[in-house]
Design a protein around this motif. Structure first.
Motif, PDB file in Angstrom:
ATOM      1  N   LEU A 281      -1.504  21.160 -32.295  1.00 15.48           N
ATOM      2  CA  LEU A 281      -2.942  21.054 -31.738  1.00 15.48           C
ATOM      3  C   LEU A 281      -3.163  19.709 -31.475  1.00 15.48           C
ATOM      4  O   LEU A 281      -3.977  19.521 -30.349  1.00 15.48           O
ATOM      5  N   LYS A 282      -2.869  18.638 -32.176  1.00 11.44           N
ATOM      6  CA  LYS A 282      -3.323  17.231 -31.606  1.00 11.44           C
ATOM      7  C   LYS A 282      -2.667  16.976 -30.301  1.00 11.44           C
ATOM      8  O   LYS A 282      -3.510  16.267 -29.660  1.00 11.44           O
ATOM      9  N   THR A 283      -1.486  17.233 -30.006  1.00 19.99           N
ATOM     10  CA  THR A 283      -0.918  16.962 -28.833  1.00 19.99           C
ATOM     11  C   THR A 283      -1.307  17.726 -27.794  1.00 19.99           C
ATOM     12  O   THR A 283      -1.471  17.233 -26.702  1.00 19.99           O
ATOM     13  N   LEU A 284      -1.473  19.128 -27.945  1.00 12.95           N
ATOM     14  CA  LEU A 284      -2.179  19.865 -26.933  1.00 12.95           C
ATOM     15  C   LEU A 284      -3.696  19.307 -26.604  1.00 12.95           C
ATOM     16  O   LEU A 284      -3.857  19.336 -25.420  1.00 12.95           O
ATOM     17  N   LYS A 285      -4.343  18.882 -27.432  1.00  9.86           N
ATOM     18  CA  LYS A 285      -5.717  18.231 -27.142  1.00  9.86           C
ATOM     19  C   LYS A 285      -5.473  16.932 -26.402  1.00  9.86           C
ATOM     20  O   LYS A 285      -6.268  16.710 -25.407  1.00  9.86           O
ATOM     21  N   GLN A 286      -4.545  16.077 -26.898  1.00  2.23           N
ATOM     22  CA  GLN A 286      -4.267  14.706 -26.127  1.00  2.23           C
ATOM     23  C   GLN A 286      -3.599  15.139 -24.752  1.00  2.23           C
ATOM     24  O   GLN A 286      -3.911  14.235 -23.771  1.00  2.23           O
ATOM     25  N   ASN A 287      -2.827  16.027 -24.420  1.00  4.72           N
ATOM     26  CA  ASN A 287      -2.173  16.360 -23.043  1.00  4.72           C
ATOM     27  C   ASN A 287      -2.312  17.822 -22.726  1.00  4.72           C
ATOM     28  O   ASN A 287      -1.267  18.430 -22.719  1.00  4.72           O
ATOM     29  N   PRO A 288      -3.357  18.325 -22.458  1.00  7.10           N
ATOM     30  CA  PRO A 288      -3.645  19.761 -22.458  1.00  7.10           C
ATOM     31  C   PRO A 288      -3.009  20.061 -21.033  1.00  7.10           C
ATOM     32  O   PRO A 288      -2.312  21.201 -21.022  1.00  7.10           O
ATOM     33  N   ASP A 289      -2.414  19.458 -20.105  1.00  4.78           N
ATOM     34  CA  ASP A 289      -1.682  19.889 -18.998  1.00  4.78           C
ATOM     35  C   ASP A 289      -0.219  19.829 -18.952  1.00  4.78           C
ATOM     36  O   ASP A 289       0.496  20.254 -18.130  1.00  4.78           O
ATOM     37  N   ALA A 290       0.347  19.513 -20.182  1.00  9.35           N
ATOM     38  CA  ALA A 290       1.546  19.160 -20.462  1.00  9.35           C
ATOM     39  C   ALA A 290       2.347  20.480 -20.932  1.00  9.35           C
ATOM     40  O   ALA A 290       3.492  20.280 -21.317  1.00  9.35           O
ATOM     41  N   PHE A 291       1.693  21.407 -21.542  1.00  9.22           N
ATOM     42  CA  PHE A 291       2.210  22.505 -22.334  1.00  9.22           C
ATOM     43  C   PHE A 291       1.671  23.635 -21.838  1.00  9.22           C
ATOM     44  O   PHE A 291       0.763  24.023 -21.277  1.00  9.22           O
ATOM     45  N   LEU A 292       2.534  25.082 -22.062  1.00  7.81           N
ATOM     46  CA  LEU A 292       2.235  26.380 -21.667  1.00  7.81           C
ATOM     47  C   LEU A 292       0.988  26.838 -22.323  1.00  7.81           C
ATOM     48  O   LEU A 292       0.049  27.461 -21.601  1.00  7.81           O
ATOM     49  N   LEU A 293       0.722  26.621 -23.629  1.00  9.36           N
ATOM     50  CA  LEU A 293      -0.472  27.077 -24.098  1.00  9.36           C
ATOM     51  C   LEU A 293      -1.445  26.104 -24.101  1.00  9.36           C
ATOM     52  O   LEU A 293      -1.328  25.134 -24.054  1.00  9.36           O
ATOM     53  N   THR A 294      -2.750  26.658 -24.126  1.00 13.58           N
ATOM     54  CA  THR A 294      -3.934  25.923 -24.188  1.00 13.58           C
ATOM     55  C   THR A 294      -4.141  25.930 -25.544  1.00 13.58           C
ATOM     56  O   THR A 294      -3.799  26.598 -26.602  1.00 13.58           O
ATOM     57  N   VAL A 295      -5.113  24.942 -26.185  1.00 16.39           N
ATOM     58  CA  VAL A 295      -5.571  24.627 -27.586  1.00 16.39           C
ATOM     59  C   VAL A 295      -6.094  25.912 -27.885  1.00 16.39           C
ATOM     60  O   VAL A 295      -6.009  26.435 -29.079  1.00 16.39           O
ATOM     61  N   ALA A 296      -6.959  26.590 -26.961  1.00 19.19           N
ATOM     62  CA  ALA A 296      -7.719  27.811 -27.486  1.00 19.19           C
ATOM     63  C   ALA A 296      -6.736  28.612 -27.740  1.00 19.19           C
ATOM     64  O   ALA A 296      -6.840  29.592 -28.772  1.00 19.19           O
ATOM     65  N   GLU A 297      -5.758  28.942 -27.048  1.00 13.25           N
ATOM     66  CA  GLU A 297      -4.742  29.980 -27.343  1.00 13.25           C
ATOM     67  C   GLU A 297      -4.053  29.655 -28.450  1.00 13.25           C
ATOM     68  O   GLU A 297      -3.642  30.657 -29.362  1.00 13.25           O
ATOM     69  N   GLU A 298      -3.632  28.595 -28.964  1.00 16.63           N
ATOM     70  CA  GLU A 298      -2.850  28.065 -30.078  1.00 16.63           C
ATOM     71  C   GLU A 298      -3.665  28.542 -31.249  1.00 16.63           C
ATOM     72  O   GLU A 298      -3.425  28.905 -32.153  1.00 16.63           O
ATOM     73  N   GLU A 299      -5.048  27.925 -31.286  1.00 16.40           N
ATOM     74  CA  GLU A 299      -6.122  28.225 -32.029  1.00 16.40           C
ATOM     75  C   GLU A 299      -6.425  29.600 -32.638  1.00 16.40           C
ATOM     76  O   GLU A 299      -6.757  29.933 -33.543  1.00 16.40           O
ATOM     77  N   ASN A 300      -6.238  30.411 -31.609  1.00 15.60           N
ATOM     78  CA  ASN A 300      -6.585  31.713 -31.495  1.00 15.60           C
ATOM     79  C   ASN A 300      -5.424  32.659 -32.182  1.00 15.60           C
ATOM     80  O   ASN A 300      -5.724  33.955 -32.374  1.00 15.60           O
ATOM     81  N   LYS A 301      -4.385  32.207 -32.193  1.00  9.98           N
ATOM     82  CA  LYS A 301      -2.969  33.049 -32.877  1.00  9.98           C
ATOM     83  C   LYS A 301      -3.560  33.330 -34.344  1.00  9.98           C
ATOM     84  O   LYS A 301      -4.123  32.627 -35.101  1.00  9.98           O
ATOM     85  N   LEU A 302      -3.106  34.514 -34.663  1.00 11.95           N
ATOM     86  CA  LEU A 302      -3.431  35.187 -36.045  1.00 11.95           C
ATOM     87  C   LEU A 302      -2.306  34.571 -36.784  1.00 11.95           C
ATOM     88  O   LEU A 302      -1.071  34.486 -36.587  1.00 11.95           O
ATOM     89  N   GLN A 303      -2.943  34.048 -37.912  1.00 13.46           N
ATOM     90  CA  GLN A 303      -1.923  33.307 -38.870  1.00 13.46           C
ATOM     91  C   GLN A 303      -0.776  32.365 -38.316  1.00 13.46           C
ATOM     92  O   GLN A 303       0.172  32.548 -38.651  1.00 13.46           O
ATOM     93  N   PRO A 304      -1.441  31.363 -37.827  1.00 15.43           N
ATOM     94  CA  PRO A 304      -0.686  30.363 -36.722  1.00 15.43           C
ATOM     95  C   PRO A 304       0.207  29.719 -37.643  1.00 15.43           C
ATOM     96  O   PRO A 304       1.661  29.212 -37.318  1.00 15.43           O
ATOM     97  N   VAL A 305      -0.137  29.218 -38.868  1.00 13.78           N
ATOM     98  CA  VAL A 305       0.787  28.549 -39.977  1.00 13.78           C
ATOM     99  C   VAL A 305       1.897  29.309 -40.219  1.00 13.78           C
ATOM    100  O   VAL A 305       3.245  28.990 -40.211  1.00 13.78           O
ATOM    101  N   LYS A 306       1.777  30.670 -40.674  1.00 13.49           N
ATOM    102  CA  LYS A 306       2.745  31.616 -41.143  1.00 13.49           C
ATOM    103  C   LYS A 306       3.775  32.046 -39.964  1.00 13.49           C
ATOM    104  O   LYS A 306       4.951  31.896 -39.938  1.00 13.49           O
ATOM    105  N   LYS A 307       3.249  32.006 -38.581  1.00 12.05           N
ATOM    106  CA  LYS A 307       4.370  32.159 -37.420  1.00 12.05           C
ATOM    107  C   LYS A 307       5.042  30.929 -37.266  1.00 12.05           C
ATOM    108  O   LYS A 307       6.004  31.131 -37.032  1.00 12.05           O
TER     109      LYS A 307
END
Length: 172
Positions: free
Chosen positions: A19-45
């Motif tokens: 999450l931190k690196t997505l926020k720091q470099n939003p254009d460098a990764f496929l998923l957006t911060v919102a998409e990552e944060e909106n995952k169901l049970q992200p830590v479990k996945k």
């Protein structure tokens, strides 16, 4: 600073760094911060991903703080299991330029060789010159450019597809 294999017990640390690196470099990764944060049970996945036997994820630690990571995805199908992919490679901004990325990448290359992987593939946003410089310095070469590969906030980003051949076969 030390490097070690991440396990399911590291899932929360890994997800927080992502999450931190997505926020720091939003254009460098496929998923957006919102998409990552909106995952169901992200830590479990994330924990499930860290248990996947086809994936090896290494973490770079400063004391007990995870500051970088890299994943090697091994292929399993017969005709492509000589290939592997470098995924989810990131180093926290405050720790860049200290050789952490190069150390992580070098360790993944060593692991790939142990698995008899012959070529490593990765994709990088074309404007990410620091990452490209790192990859080329280790021996990766560009094998293709995908124009407008990503579109974020109405801006297009090209991606370079790169390869590192770990073994030579019949002089190739």
């Amino acid at each position: 600073m030390y490097i070690r294999l991440l396990t399911a017990k590291d899932a929360k640390l890994y997800w927080q760094l992502r999450l931190k690196t997505l926020k720091q470099n939003p254009d460098a990764f496929l998923l957006t911060v919102a998409e990552e944060e909106n995952k169901l049970q992200p830590v479990k996945k994330t924990a499930q991903q860290l248990k996947d036997p086809t994936r090896i994820t290494l973490g770079a630690f400063d004391q007990n703080r995870l500051v970088g990571s890299i994943t090697l995805q091994r292929e399993v199908f017969e005709k492509i299991k000589h290939k592997g992919s470098v995924l989810s490679f990131f180093v926290e901004n405050d720790y860049r330029g200290k050789g952490i990325g190069k150390t992580l990448l070098t360790k993944v290359i060593s692991i790939a060789k142990n698995y008899e992987i012959e070529q490593l593939l990765l994709t990088v946003v074309a404007k990410n010159t620091d990452a490209i410089h790192l990859y080329e310095g280790i021996g990766f070469t560009v094998m293709g450019l995908e124009k407008r590969a990503l579109k974020y906030e109405n801006i297009y980003y090209d991606e370079k597809h790169m390869v590192l051949y770990l073994s030579r076969i019949n002089g190739q």
